[in-house]
Scaffold this motif. Structure first.
Motif, PDB file in Angstrom:
ATOM      1  N   MET A 141       0.829  -1.198   0.000  1.00 48.10           N
ATOM      2  CA  MET A 141       0.000   0.000   0.000  1.00 48.10           C
ATOM      3  C   MET A 141       0.867   1.252   0.000  1.00 48.10           C
ATOM      4  SD  MET A 141      -3.114  -0.782  -0.325  1.00 48.10           S
ATOM      5  CE  MET A 141      -3.774   0.854   0.028  1.00 48.10           C
ATOM      6  N   GLY A 142       1.975   1.194   0.738  1.00 40.94           N
ATOM      7  CA  GLY A 142       2.884   2.338   0.761  1.00 40.94           C
ATOM      8  C   GLY A 142       3.508   2.584  -0.598  1.00 40.94           C
ATOM      9  N   LEU A 143       3.878   1.500  -1.296  1.00 37.90           N
ATOM     10  CA  LEU A 143       4.443   1.636  -2.642  1.00 37.90           C
ATOM     11  C   LEU A 143       3.401   2.163  -3.614  1.00 37.90           C
ATOM     12  CD1 LEU A 143       6.488  -1.689  -2.759  1.00 37.90           C
ATOM     13  CD2 LEU A 143       7.432   0.639  -2.663  1.00 37.90           C
ATOM     14  N   HIS A 144       2.182   1.703  -3.483  1.00 40.72           N
ATOM     15  CA  HIS A 144       1.075   2.183  -4.307  1.00 40.72           C
ATOM     16  C   HIS A 144       0.920   3.697  -4.164  1.00 40.72           C
ATOM     17  CE1 HIS A 144      -3.098   3.059  -5.333  1.00 40.72           C
ATOM     18  NE2 HIS A 144      -3.366   3.250  -4.060  1.00 40.72           N
ATOM     19  N   ARG A 145       0.999   4.182  -2.936  1.00 40.09           N
ATOM     20  CA  ARG A 145       0.849   5.629  -2.708  1.00 40.09           C
ATOM     21  C   ARG A 145       2.084   6.391  -3.190  1.00 40.09           C
ATOM     22  NH1 ARG A 145      -1.431   3.653   2.144  1.00 40.09           N
ATOM     23  NH2 ARG A 145       0.560   3.934   3.206  1.00 40.09           N
ATOM     24  N   ALA A 146       3.268   5.863  -2.909  1.00 44.73           N
ATOM     25  CA  ALA A 146       4.497   6.575  -3.278  1.00 44.73           C
ATOM     26  C   ALA A 146       4.643   6.712  -4.789  1.00 44.73           C
ATOM     27  CB  ALA A 146       5.712   5.843  -2.702  1.00 44.73           C
ATOM     28  N   LEU A 147       4.243   5.672  -5.509  1.00 45.26           N
ATOM     29  CA  LEU A 147       4.439   5.660  -6.955  1.00 45.26           C
ATOM     30  C   LEU A 147       3.246   6.229  -7.724  1.00 45.26           C
ATOM     31  CD1 LEU A 147       6.024   2.115  -7.189  1.00 45.26           C
ATOM     32  CD2 LEU A 147       7.163   4.247  -7.833  1.00 45.26           C
ATOM     33  N   GLY A 148       2.092   6.342  -7.037  1.00 41.02           N
ATOM     34  CA  GLY A 148       0.896   6.763  -7.759  1.00 41.02           C
ATOM     35  C   GLY A 148       0.510   5.721  -8.792  1.00 41.02           C
ATOM     36  N   GLN A 181       9.720   2.493   1.878  1.00 44.87           N
ATOM     37  CA  GLN A 181       8.783   1.373   1.948  1.00 44.87           C
ATOM     38  C   GLN A 181       9.484   0.026   1.763  1.00 44.87           C
ATOM     39  OE1 GLN A 181       5.652   1.702   2.877  1.00 44.87           O
ATOM     40  NE2 GLN A 181       5.959   3.936   2.993  1.00 44.87           N
ATOM     41  N   LEU A 182      10.647   0.033   1.119  1.00 49.72           N
ATOM     42  CA  LEU A 182      11.372  -1.215   0.849  1.00 49.72           C
ATOM     43  C   LEU A 182      12.463  -1.507   1.875  1.00 49.72           C
ATOM     44  CD1 LEU A 182      11.824  -0.930  -3.022  1.00 49.72           C
ATOM     45  CD2 LEU A 182      10.209  -2.401  -1.779  1.00 49.72           C
ATOM     46  N   ALA A 183      12.490  -0.754   2.968  1.00 49.45           N
ATOM     47  CA  ALA A 183      13.578  -0.880   3.949  1.00 49.45           C
ATOM     48  C   ALA A 183      13.715  -2.312   4.471  1.00 49.45           C
ATOM     49  CB  ALA A 183      13.351   0.082   5.107  1.00 49.45           C
ATOM     50  N   GLU A 184      12.626  -3.058   4.566  1.00 53.28           N
ATOM     51  CA  GLU A 184      12.680  -4.416   5.118  1.00 53.28           C
ATOM     52  C   GLU A 184      12.414  -5.471   4.045  1.00 53.28           C
ATOM     53  OE1 GLU A 184      10.118  -4.655   8.480  1.00 53.28           O
ATOM     54  OE2 GLU A 184      11.109  -3.020   9.555  1.00 53.28           O
ATOM     55  N   THR A 185      12.498  -5.082   2.785  1.00 51.30           N
ATOM     56  CA  THR A 185      12.247  -6.007   1.677  1.00 51.30           C
ATOM     57  C   THR A 185      13.478  -6.087   0.792  1.00 51.30           C
ATOM     58  OG1 THR A 185       9.898  -5.407   1.662  1.00 51.30           O
ATOM     59  CG2 THR A 185      10.750  -6.504  -0.300  1.00 51.30           C
ATOM     60  N   ASP A 186      13.841  -7.282   0.355  1.00 57.01           N
ATOM     61  CA  ASP A 186      15.014  -7.459  -0.501  1.00 57.01           C
ATOM     62  C   ASP A 186      14.796  -6.735  -1.833  1.00 57.01           C
ATOM     63  OD1 ASP A 186      17.440  -8.366  -1.449  1.00 57.01           O
ATOM     64  OD2 ASP A 186      16.665 -10.318  -2.074  1.00 57.01           O
ATOM     65  N   HIS A 187      15.754  -5.893  -2.202  1.00 56.58           N
ATOM     66  CA  HIS A 187      15.652  -5.132  -3.442  1.00 56.58           C
ATOM     67  C   HIS A 187      17.051  -4.735  -3.888  1.00 56.58           C
ATOM     68  CE1 HIS A 187      15.913  -1.984  -0.349  1.00 56.58           C
ATOM     69  NE2 HIS A 187      16.438  -1.214  -1.291  1.00 56.58           N
ATOM     70  N   SER A 188      17.155  -4.264  -5.098  1.00 56.92           N
ATOM     71  CA  SER A 188      18.440  -3.763  -5.597  1.00 56.92           C
ATOM     72  C   SER A 188      18.231  -2.412  -6.260  1.00 56.92           C
ATOM     73  CB  SER A 188      19.074  -4.757  -6.587  1.00 56.92           C
ATOM     74  OG  SER A 188      18.232  -4.965  -7.704  1.00 56.92           O
ATOM     75  N   ILE A 189      19.285  -1.586  -6.187  1.00 58.78           N
ATOM     76  CA  ILE A 189      19.259  -0.238  -6.749  1.00 58.78           C
ATOM     77  C   ILE A 189      20.330  -0.174  -7.836  1.00 58.78           C
ATOM     78  CG2 ILE A 189      19.468   2.231  -6.246  1.00 58.78           C
ATOM     79  CD1 ILE A 189      19.045   1.471  -3.267  1.00 58.78           C
ATOM     80  N   HIS A 190      19.985   0.429  -8.952  1.00 57.91           N
ATOM     81  CA  HIS A 190      20.923   0.493 -10.077  1.00 57.91           C
ATOM     82  C   HIS A 190      20.963   1.909 -10.650  1.00 57.91           C
ATOM     83  CE1 HIS A 190      20.882  -3.980 -10.299  1.00 57.91           C
ATOM     84  NE2 HIS A 190      19.661  -3.804  -9.841  1.00 57.91           N
ATOM     85  N   GLU A 191      22.161   2.328 -11.046  1.00 53.18           N
ATOM     86  CA  GLU A 191      22.332   3.564 -11.802  1.00 53.18           C
ATOM     87  C   GLU A 191      22.689   3.154 -13.223  1.00 53.18           C
ATOM     88  OE1 GLU A 191      25.055   6.229  -9.931  1.00 53.18           O
ATOM     89  OE2 GLU A 191      23.767   6.509  -8.164  1.00 53.18           O
ATOM     90  N   CYS A 192      21.754   3.316 -14.136  1.00 56.70           N
ATOM     91  CA  CYS A 192      21.896   2.824 -15.500  1.00 56.70           C
ATOM     92  C   CYS A 192      22.113   3.987 -16.464  1.00 56.70           C
ATOM     93  CB  CYS A 192      20.654   2.048 -15.916  1.00 56.70           C
ATOM     94  SG  CYS A 192      20.278   0.623 -14.867  1.00 56.70           S
TER      95      CYS A 192
END
Length: 283
Positions: free
Chosen positions: A24-31, A70-81
């Protein structure tokens, strides 16, 4: 080559499964619709793919920070492309590096971490700059747009270039005020000579001295700005302060962001003239 080839993007891929509250937090953050958020996570598609450093940079930064919270406790990766790059292990970055990039202070954006200014050198540069601009203002009515302290690639004594508002506002070399008040800067050559020639120094010492000299130029403009020398409020918003070697390199964007408040003029320069990070818009 398309325009996209010159862009820099931040891409976030979610590998874990967020909680219902996180979704729900991602839904709100991303619109973005909740079903689309779920679909992107389930299929491994980027949850966020946004271009950096156009006039919507502040909004992109806000969205990125909200998503990462919102992803602080979820496995994710960040990329600069860069350009058309897809996210991969080779362009994965930490959240700290991303935040440096978003602030314009990453080594890639600023060339190197800025050095510590030399107080005596800063005072000498500020004095010369004040005298040169005061003389210029008494001789020309403006309206002035850019005040730039420039130096050579060897970081020799600086000189001042001032531009007028209008089509040529970013043209530092061909401005009618490209060497404004240079008689006030000429005595600084002896000060710089006394500091030594960069080519005679050990590489590490030369690098430190190079950035110390540019940092002193930046500090000189900060000191004058703090005095209100470039105006306040709406008047200041119509003025852009720059520090750069000539020809410009990728350090200029970092100096510009530190020297100027956010606003239309800074955004326009970053989008149209900066040699720092490529600029682009949200995808």
């Amino acid at each position: 080559m398309t325009e996209l080839d010159d862009t820099m993007r931040v891409v976030i891929v979610v590998r874990g499964v967020p909680s219902g509250r996180g979704l729900m937090g991602l839904h709100r953050a991303l619109g973005m619709g909740l079903s689309e958020v779920r679909a992107r996570i389930q299929t491994g598609r980027p949850l966020l793919d946004a271009e950096l450093f156009r006039d919507d940079h502040d909004e992109v930064s806000r969205v990125v920070e909200a998503v990462l919270e919102q992803l602080a406790e979820t496995d994710h990766s960040i990329h600069e492309c860069a350009g058309r790059e897809s996210p991969s292990p080779t362009n994965e970055v930490t959240i700290e590096v991303l935040r440096q990039t978003l602030s314009g202070l990453a080594p890639e954006a600023a060339g190197s971490a800025p050095g510590e200014p030399d107080p005596a050198l800063t005072a000498s540069i500020a004095d010369a700059t004040r005298k040169a601009i005061t003389r210029l203002r008494s001789q020309a009515s403006g309206p002035f747009c850019v005040y730039a302290l420039l130096t050579s690639g060897e970081a020799l004594r600086p000189y001042l270039s001032v531009t007028l508002h209008g089509p040529g506002r970013w043209d530092l070399a061909d401005s009618p005020f490209a060497l404004a008040g240079d008689e006030f800067f000429a005595p600084l050559a002896q000060v710089y000579d006394a500091r030594g020639d960069l080519f005679d120094m050990a590489p590490a010492d030369a690098d430190a001295e190079y950035w110390r000299r540019l940092a002193s130029m930046e500090a000189a403009l900060h000191a004058l700005d703090d005095e209100g020398f470039f105006g306040v409020g709406a008047e200041r918003a119509q003025t852009l302060l720059l520090v750069s070697p000539m020809p410009p390199d990728h350090s200029d964007a970092g100096f510009a962001r530190r020297l100027n408040p956010p606003g239309e003029l800074l955004s326009a320069w970053l989008d149209e003239a900066a040699e720092g990070y490529p600029r682009a818009s949200t995808r």
